[in-house]
Design an enzyme around this catalytic site. Structure first.
Site: not given
Ligand SMILES: *Cc1c(COP(=O)(O)O)cnc(C)c1O
Length: 394
Positions: A182, A210, A241
């Site tokens: 990330s 992610h 996310k």
């Protein structure tokens, strides 16, 4: 009487003096392309809300309807009386979406790692871990009691070296890597890691927090991106996310998900995600399965923004994803840059040591499908103006 907690004052003062004290920004609006901070609406480039689902009407509606039918809370840990048809439905849908045998959900991605790693390895075992893996992998690994061997970031040759060095010292071995990292936006060479795992007969686990909703066909994640279905034993994901909600998931081998229902401690000793969370996640899966439009827009936005930043002379590091680091080097400069961007109406956070290595401070721009072309252009203009003032960019 002495103050037993005086040490905390000292530690906090120390953090403030050294510039490591974290002041938390507070929003007074839903997450979206823009947010309200300190009473001012600013463009939002800080969130992991990749697809703009955090305030999507379909998710809000699904959560509301589910609450009318099932209430709010799950009432108990799942193994006693907290599993609802909604939880099972989400697991079935996630396994289908990820094109793997089975899935099990947790309260968060963090908990999914804390549940999974100690269930797979213990004191007699070994973990081979990318040196930049996420904190929840590190904590889950420590909790397992297994010996942790770190290998150089995204380096299969170094992984092989580390495994060879540890030969004969362990019972079972587990290779663990973040999918997308990330801070830099690069991703693991998962195909190569799987080759090494086969060579040494090791279990494999990837944390695709992610990558889910971002990589692979229609956002099916890093395993789908590399077409490695059935070859990665555990794929950890999060609903917090791209999915825009809250919760964690482990997808992959059915034996492992069954084992986690018996031995995953956060599954056995902590209650399930709530009814509205679960229903909203189901609506997110519906959206992703119906169309790749949001994922396509995310990537188009990211490509446009990154290309324009490069044209302006900014260094966007080694990103391969919509995560866009703007490398500035000095942490004070990065903080100043971020403050001036906020004055210009653009919310994008500065990251410095210890989150990233010393001398590698940056602004991290999180691109979303929620951003319009106009939003992106406004942000680019702000970067241009602040960059010129602070002597960065062209
Ligand atoms: C964000 C993140 C997590 C934690 O996910 P939550 O669902 O927010 O707990 C775990 N692993 C990685 C790699 C992450 O980026």
């Amino acid at each position: 009487m002495t103050d037993k907690l005086a040490w905390i004052d000292e530690e906090l003062a120390n953090l403030k003096e050294t510039g490591f004290y974290n002041t938390i920004p507070t929003m007074d609006s839903p997450q979206g392309a823009s947010v309200v901070i300190n009473g001012k609406r600013v463009l939002n480039f800080c969130a992991n809300n990749y697809l703009g689902l955090a305030n999507h009407p379909r998710l809000v509606e699904a959560a509301t309807q589910a609450m009318q039918k099932y209430g709010v809370g799950p009432g108990a840990v799942r193994s006693i009386a907290g599993t609802m048809t909604l939880h099972l439905e989400l697991e079935k849908r996630m396994a289908e979406f990820k094109r793997v045998e089975a899935a099990i959900t947790f309260q968060s991605g963090f908990n999914a790692n804390i549940a999974t790693i100690p269930a797979l390895v213990g004191k007699e075992d070994a973990i081979f871990s990318d040196e930049l893996n996420h904190a929840s992998i590190i904590d889950g690994s420590r909790l397992s009691g297994a010996k942790i061997h770190r290998y150089a970031h995204c380096d299969p040759a170094d992984l092989r070296r580390v495994i060879q060095e540890a030969a004969g010292t362990y019972r079972r071995g587990l290779i663990i890597s973040d999918g997308v990292f990330s801070m830099d936006g690069d991703y693991a060479p998962l195909d190569k890691l799987v080759e090494v795992a086969k060579e040494f007969d090791l279990m494999t686990m990837v944390d695709d927090a992610h990558g889910e909703g971002v990589l692979g066909e229609g956002g099916r994640g890093i395993v789908d991106h590399f077409k490695l279905h059935g070859q990665v034993d555990v794929e950890v994901g999060t609903f917090s996310k791209a999915f825009g909600v809250m919760g964690g998931v482990v997808a992959g081998n059915a034996k492992i998900t069954e084992w986690l229902r018996q031995r995953g401690r956060p599954f056995l000793f902590s209650s399930a995600v709530t009814v509205p969370d679960t229903a909203a996640c189901l609506a997110a899966v519906d959206l992703l399965e119906e169309s790749t439009e949001l994922v396509d827009r995310l990537w188009a936005n990211a490509r446009f923004f990154q290309a324009e930043m490069k044209k302006m002379g900014f260094d966007t590091g080694k990103t391969q994803t919509p995560i866009t680091p703007v490398m500035l080097g000095d942490v004070q400069l990065a903080r100043q840059f971020s403050r001036e961007l906020l004055d210009e109406g653009v919310f994008a956070g500065a990251l410095g040591f210890p989150t990233v290595p010393k001398g590698k401070a940056r602004i991290r721009v999180m691109i979303s499908a929620a951003h319009s072309q106009d939003d992106l252009e406004q942000a680019l203009d702000a970067f241009d103006r602040v960059g010129k003032r602070l002597g960065k960019g062209q």
